[in-house]
Design an enzyme around this catalytic site. Sequence first.
Site, PDB file in Angstrom:
ATOM      1  N   LYS A   1       5.201 -10.422   3.474  1.00 26.03           N
ATOM      2  CA  LYS A   1       5.514  -9.269   2.619  1.00 26.03           C
ATOM      3  C   LYS A   1       6.365  -8.254   3.369  1.00 26.03           C
ATOM      4  CE  LYS A   1       1.076  -8.925   1.003  1.00 26.03           C
ATOM      5  NZ  LYS A   1      -0.066  -8.371   0.262  1.00 26.03           N
TER       6      LYS A   1
ATOM      7  N   ASP B   1      -0.012  -3.185  -6.339  1.00 21.18           N
ATOM      8  CA  ASP B   1      -0.602  -4.434  -6.827  1.00 21.18           C
ATOM      9  C   ASP B   1      -0.911  -4.409  -8.318  1.00 21.18           C
ATOM     10  OD1 ASP B   1      -0.768  -6.307  -4.661  1.00 21.18           O
ATOM     11  OD2 ASP B   1      -2.300  -5.038  -3.741  1.00 21.18           O
TER      12      ASP B   1
ATOM     13  N   GLN C   1      -4.388  -5.448   1.656  1.00 24.69           N
ATOM     14  CA  GLN C   1      -4.586  -6.889   1.693  1.00 24.69           C
ATOM     15  C   GLN C   1      -6.069  -7.205   1.524  1.00 24.69           C
ATOM     16  OE1 GLN C   1      -2.299  -9.372   1.777  1.00 24.69           O
ATOM     17  NE2 GLN C   1      -4.043 -10.725   1.513  1.00 24.69           N
TER      18      GLN C   1
END
Length: 172
Positions: free
Chosen positions: A61, A128, A105
């Site tokens: 990422k 997200d 994460q």
Amino acid sequence: MAAAEGKMETKLIDGKAIAALVRAEVKNLTEELKEQKGVTPGLAMMLVGDRQDSQSYVKNKKKAATEVGFHVVDVHLPDTVTQEELLAEVKKLNDDPEVHGILVQLPLPDHIEEATVLKSIRVDKDADGFAAENVGNLCLKGGDAPLAVPCTPAGCVELLQRSGVKVAGKSA
């Protein structure tokens, strides 16, 4: 085989080529934003602990975000971090005007309540798309558009659309 014969049609999708095209488009949009508004998109990535799979995912990422010209903030905390310490780090990122999106994460260590951490991210920085407001807006017909959508399903839809695959009326 033809669908009329009761056989399923298949189509090979070149995900790598589409990903390269999307990254080039995002890079161009990032450059335009910098030139026109003087803003560099900022993305913070939070990793707690040393799980190899999580480290690899965050590394990829960060690489993608750097390639498209984003300002990247890397927050790596030990798996012994307390929930209060983690929430304090999220608050710093929420308050940082150079950070426009925050990714935490998952999974987090067992002693940390994921829901509490995810709820602490400002909805406008929820990269997200996990915030209740974003999920709710995603589900409402005719409502406000979510500020972010979960990336995996959005990526799958993007692949299908860019490949010309029509899913309306199909059954799995």
